[in-house]
Each structure stands twice: as C-alpha cells, then as structure tokens.
Design a protein around this motif. Structure first.
Motif, short mmCIF file in Angstrom:
data_model
loop_
_atom_site.label_atom_id
_atom_site.label_comp_id
_atom_site.label_asym_id
_atom_site.label_seq_id
_atom_site.Cartn_x
_atom_site.Cartn_y
_atom_site.Cartn_z
N GLU A 142 77.77 38.78 5.16
CA GLU A 142 78.13 40.19 5.23
C GLU A 142 77.25 40.92 6.25
O GLU A 142 77.73 41.76 7.01
N ALA A 143 75.97 40.58 6.30
CA ALA A 143 75.05 41.20 7.26
C ALA A 143 75.46 40.84 8.69
O ALA A 143 75.50 41.70 9.57
N ARG A 144 75.77 39.57 8.94
CA ARG A 144 76.18 39.15 10.29
C ARG A 144 77.51 39.79 10.68
O ARG A 144 77.71 40.19 11.83
N LEU A 189 71.51 36.64 14.77
CA LEU A 189 70.37 35.79 14.43
C LEU A 189 69.20 36.64 13.94
O LEU A 189 68.57 36.33 12.92
N VAL A 190 68.90 37.73 14.62
CA VAL A 190 67.80 38.61 14.21
C VAL A 190 68.07 39.17 12.81
O VAL A 190 67.19 39.17 11.95
N VAL A 191 69.29 39.63 12.56
CA VAL A 191 69.64 40.14 11.24
C VAL A 191 69.46 39.06 10.19
O VAL A 191 68.88 39.30 9.12
N SER A 192 69.94 37.86 10.47
CA SER A 192 69.80 36.75 9.51
C SER A 192 68.34 36.48 9.20
O SER A 192 67.97 36.29 8.04
N GLU A 193 67.50 36.45 10.23
CA GLU A 193 66.08 36.17 10.02
C GLU A 193 65.41 37.27 9.21
O GLU A 193 64.64 36.99 8.28
N LEU A 194 65.66 38.53 9.54
CA LEU A 194 65.01 39.63 8.82
C LEU A 194 65.48 39.73 7.38
O LEU A 194 64.67 39.96 6.47
N VAL A 195 66.77 39.56 7.14
CA VAL A 195 67.29 39.62 5.77
C VAL A 195 66.77 38.43 4.96
O VAL A 195 66.36 38.58 3.80
#
Length: 142
Positions: A26-28, A52-58
């Motif tokens: 959902e974030a991606r 990728l940045v969103v995935s890493e931070l979440v």
C-alpha cells in the motif's frame, strides 16, 4: 527541468496504520499514484527509487518501533523533490549500521542516504518522524 503540477495546491497523500504490520505494498502504491500525478511524470527509475525509500523507512519503523505508523508523501513547492515522512511510536532515532556485506539486513538507511538529498529525524509527541527528500530528476551519469 523540475516537475510541474497543474494546481497551486500541494500535491500530497497520507496513509496510516494503527497497530500490526504496515502494508508495504500500500505504501509503494501510494508513491506510484502520487508521482503519476506529477507533470512531467518522473522517470521510472525515480519512481522505483522513491518506492524503495518508502519501503526501507516503513520497514525500519515497523522493525524498531511501536505503532501507530503513518506515511506522508508531499511534493516540494518547486516540484523538484518528493518529501517522504514516516512516523512511529518510538523516540529513538534510527542508527545507520556500519557496512558489512556479509550481514543480512541493516542496509536500509545507507540506501536512503545514497538515494536522497537529505534525511532527518524530528521528535514528536510519543515518537518521531523520519523525513527523507528525494530529488525527482535522475542525476547525469559521469
């Protein structure tokens, strides 16, 4: 050329998760949907970097902090960057791990640092927000 949007209103979106596992898909998808509204549409590589940045931070928020969690995506006023904010319930700032090619995991903040112009931690009531700023242009190859 910086991205342009057809409105003066900020281009942003927010997702929230109470407890449990935040939805990485959902974030991606939220990143892809927001960047699809930017004109001109950012390059595919930029969209993938943002996801990728969103995935890493979440993922970091979920692994190292308590919920609730929130994701805020916002286009900069000049349209040249995407601000990615992830909030969680821990006041402890993330700590980048030293490089170790033999280690599984622990490389997320290094990726964020490589892809983003900046990242910062802002304390807030009962937790923190990690905000990364990702340029929406692909740097020239040297």
């Amino acid at each position: 050329m910086p991205a342009r949007i057809g409105t003066t209103a900020p281009l942003r979106t927010r997702r929230e998760w109470d407890a449990g596992v935040p939805s990485l898909s959902e974030a991606r998808e939220a990143v892809g949907a927001l960047l699809a509204r930017v004109r001109p549409v950012p390059a595919r590589r930029v969209v993938q970097d943002a996801q990728l940045v969103v995935s890493e931070l979440v993922t970091n928020a979920f692994k190292h902090a308590a919920g609730p969690f929130a994701l805020l995506l916002e286009l900069s006023p000049d349209g040249g960057a995407l601000r990615i904010g992830v909030t969680d319930g821990s006041p402890d700032p993330p700590r980048p791990q030293p490089p170790d090619p033999g280690r599984i995991g622990g490389h997320g903040l290094r990726l964020v640092t490589l892809l983003c112009a900046t990242w910062e931690v802002t304390p807030h009531h009962g937790g923190k927000q990690v905000t990364a700023t990702l340029p929406l242009t692909v740097p020239p190859k040297h």
